[in-house]
Design an enzyme around this catalytic site. Structure first.
Site, PDB file in Angstrom:
ATOM      1  CD  GLU A   2      26.091 108.295  42.171  1.00 24.25           C
ATOM      2  OE1 GLU A   2      25.479 108.839  41.241  1.00 24.25           O
ATOM      3  OE2 GLU A   2      27.128 107.603  41.980  1.00 24.25           O
ATOM      4  CB  CYS A  12      24.025 104.712  42.153  1.00 18.28           C
ATOM      5  SG  CYS A  12      25.796 104.534  41.829  1.00 18.28           S
TER       6      CYS A  12
END
Length: 750
Positions: free
Chosen positions: A531, A559
């Site tokens: 991500e 993330c």
């Protein structure tokens, strides 16, 4: 008794239209199709974003009968489009329909937003009634709560009967992380959870009219439970926990045909092995879960648990899904009556088959009563159904020389017809096995991945995205999901061998790919998550907003916190595991930039940054000394530009790095900070992302790294950059060029 469905009536099929002209007696009531179209003008329910997460509850009241239906939840929308339907049979004129719109909350009870009622009064035997219901809040009578639009189609019922739900076949799955942890149950989507399922089959009471089975007085285990208030209370508590919709993840939907039924249970396969399921049939639903040797399966009666401690059920047993080349969908459903708790008669197995045939007309069904030799054979195909010792023995036999052939990764051999996710190796990896490049996470669902699309690319233009969607007939979410596996194949995880892919769409319409990067012989905190890679990719291409992204598995907390830095944090959507979620749902009480930054806040991540820094006199002198080195000069210029555009609002220590290869290529990246500090991404890692995107095959191609950072800054990257280079590119030279704030540009401390 009529089992006719209204689907042809709903879509205007010609055969359905001819049937409508057949003589009918309205005294039997009406078959009614209620389409829930949309709501608009709903009031704000979530104070933090000024929006709501609405869903609709419908209750059809006819005398003592009450038929209920719930739509899916539409996230972050005050004008939601539901476009769902339910079919009710033998509904009398004058029946009352009550509608409520609720706001779904994650940590607190759901809130009602508005309610309305409507009475079914058909003006003609056959017809369509457009219905608009003004919604009123139960406690705020003076304020409007919006409007709900319905469409009601009706025709006379063809046979007498009590009001009942005719469709659609809905399902609900509950995932319990706590039970999954206790049982060590890893799923193919890399989640640790034990799941239960409810199938809201139609015609249950019609088909099983007058049929039920009380608990078996001759069964010692059943007697211990039902004759002990303490144990019975434990069974009911277990049921409440495993079927809870608020203690873990829950998803619901509609099963349109036999293929969707197979997909719901992953064609009866988990971890590369055939699985068995225990079920109990009650008047409202078919309830089931995977069975096997483990916690919460043998300590109490599985059938009693699914029944919620009820003293009788309509039917009970086990089922499995087997490959069958001759059957529609390539599989068949195998049903048995193997339940000691309720001991249902084998004479009613055809009744159960008839129920499934009424709900899924093309489904191939096989019934196998207890005592049939076929049942023993099917059990042998499923070692996990046996005791733990039997399962271990089966695995040991397969590993012996001359035993069943084993794939290189040590997992059991797979039948040709099994649909197996590559994540079958997940458990082995987590127990210490290591296979370099051997694991690719596939959460793209039952649809096959779109291979041969990315061709090693990490970005697709908006026009290419639109062309792909048109060519394959896909929506945005479907396209992203089907590109996860091809994206993950580009990951570089030498430590875990765990490939992760992320695919996102920016506001420009361009598609960005992210993968995880790990660095051998270095601590794990130096890794780049997929991500994060995706955000750096978008940043390097000038994207200012990420609208949605699909990921291999649920984003980790690292993330989720990293994405809190986005100006579009409230609107970005994450898709994984068959669901779509907002960041507010994934991290509801997060630490945000506003908690540290002064008001008005400076530009956030992906927004243009302008750190007014310049090289110090000593750094400029170093540049002049190497005036004939064009690659170095370009790297220094790019590193300075990256530092100027880096995102460092918390430390006020901008930094940038550039990698130079032996062929004169230059790759660069800037420092990215997080309000939580730890998820911050150093400039060397963002430069490596740039190199990977451009296809640099090996880090050892780097001959020099130029680092620009603030002289005397509170954050210094040179020491950790040197340590990383010693492991991944020991031949590379590190050159540090110090920078300073331009006159009058140094930010004031808050």
């Amino acid at each position: 008794m009529s089992m006719q469905r209204l689907l042809s009536f709903e879509i205007g099929d010609e055969r359905g239209s001819e049937e409508l002209q057949a003589p009918c007696d309205a005294s039997h009531g009406f078959d009614v199709l209620i389409r829930i179209v949309h709501a608009h003008g709903l009031p704000t329910a979530d104070w933090w974003n000024g929006l709501a997460d609405p869903y609709c509850l419908l209750a059809v009241h006819a005398g003592e009968q009450c038929i209920q239906y719930r739509t899916r939840t539409v996230l972050k929308d005050l004008n939601p489009t539901f476009d769902e339907f339910l079919e009710v049979g033998n509904l009398p004129a004058g029946a009352c329909l009550k509608a409520e719109v609720w706001d779904k909350d994650l940590l607190t009870p759901d809130d009602v937003m508005g309610a309305a009622a409507w009475r079914f009064e058909p003006a003609a035997p056959n017809g369509r009634l457009p219905v608009r219901l003004p919604l009123a809040h139960p406690s705020r009578k003076q304020s409007s709560a919006g409007e709900l639009k319905l469409e009601v189609h009706h025709r006379p019922s063809r046979a007498p009967g009590t009001p009942r739900l005719l469709g659609p076949v809905r399902f609900r799955q509950q995932f319990s992380p706590v039970s999954g942890l206790l049982m060590g149950r890893w799923n193919d989507d890399n989640t640790l959870a034990y799941s239960t399922s409810k199938l809201f089959l139609v015609h249950i009471e019609d088909v099983f009219e007058g049929v039920s089975f009380p608990w078996n007085r001759k069964h010692a285990a059943a007697a211990r439970i039902y004759q002990s208030p303490v144990l019975l209370s434990g069974v009911r508590t277990q049921h409440a926990t495993l079927y809870a919709t608020h203690l873990g993840r829950c998803r619901c939907g509609v099963l349109g045909d036999h293929n969707s039924l197979f997909a719901l249970f992953h064609c009866g396969v988990r971890g590369g092995q055939r699985r068995y399921f225990t079920y109990s049939l009650l008047a409202d639903s078919f309830r089931c879960s995977e069975t096997g040797a483990g916690f919460a399966t043998d300590m109490m009666s599985k059938h009693a648990m699914h029944a919620g401690g009820a003293e009788e059920v309509l039917y009970a047993g086990e089922f499995c899904i087997l490959p069958d080349d001759t059957a529609p969908g390539g599989h068949r459903l195998v049903l048995d009556n193997n339940s000691g708790t309720f001991a249902p008669s084998a004479a009613h197995l055809p009744t159960l088959a008839r129920l499934f045939a009424a709900n899924f007309p093309e489904l191939r069904i096989e019934t196998v009563p207890v005592g049939d030799p076929r049942l023993d054979e099917y059990h042998r195909q499923c070692p996990s159904r046996s005791k733990l010792s039997a399962a271990a023995a089966a695995a040991a036999v397969a590993e012996e020389p001359g035993g069943a052939a084993q794939p290189a990764n040590g997992t059991p051999p797979l039948e040709p017809q099994q649909l197996v996710s590559p994540t079958q190796c997940t458990k082995l990896l987590r127990r210490g096995a290591r296979q370099k490049g051997g694991l690719v996470v596939d959460l793209s669902g039952a649809e096959p991945p779109l291979q041969g699309v990315l061709h090693g690319q990490f970005r697709l233009e908006a026009s290419e995205v639109a062309a792909l969607m048109e060519e394959h007939g896909l929506g945005e979410d479907e396209l992203l999901a089907r590109l996860i596996q091809p994206a993950a194949q580009q990951a570089r995880p030498p430590i875990s061998a765990y490939h992760v892919g992320a695919v996102g769409l920016g506001a420009s319409g361009c598609l960005y790919v992210g993968v995880n990067l790990e660095f051998a012989r270095l601590p794990l905190y130096n890794s780049v998550h997929a991500e994060q890679f995706l955000l750096v990719n978008a940043l390097h291409h000038g994207e200012t907003e990420i609208r949605r992204l699909a990921v291999s598995a649920a984003p980790c907390g690292h993330c989720r916190q990293f994405y809190s830095e986005l100006a579009c944090a409230e609107t970005v959507r994450f898709t994984f595991g068959g669901g779509t979620y907002s960041l507010g749902q994934l991290l509801p009480m997060r630490f945000k930039p506003a908690d540290l930054l002064p008001a008005p806040a400076p530009p956030l991540l992906l927004q243009p940054q302008n750190n007014a820094i310049q090289l110090t006199g000593a750094a400029r002198a170093a540049l002049r000394e190497r005036g004939g080195d064009a690659a170095f000069a370009r790297a220094a210029a790019e590193a300075l530009a990256e530092a100027t555009g880096s995102y460092a609002p918390y430390s006020r220590c901008p930094a940038g790095a550039a990698i130079v290869t032996g062929e004169g290529h230059v790759y660069s990246g800037g420092y990215i900070e997080s309000a939580a500090y730890n998820p911050s991404l150093p400039p060397l890692q963002t430069a490596i992302v740039d190199a990977v995107i451009d296809g640099m095959p090996c880090y050892t191609e780097a001959t020099e790294v130029v680092l620009v950072e603030l002289a005397g800054g509170a954050v210094q990257h040179a020491p950790t950059t040197r340590v990383i280079l010693e492991q991944i590119a020991p031949q590379a030279r590190l050159t540090v060029l110090q920078a300073e704030w331009a006159a009058g540009a140094e930010p004031a401390l808050s």
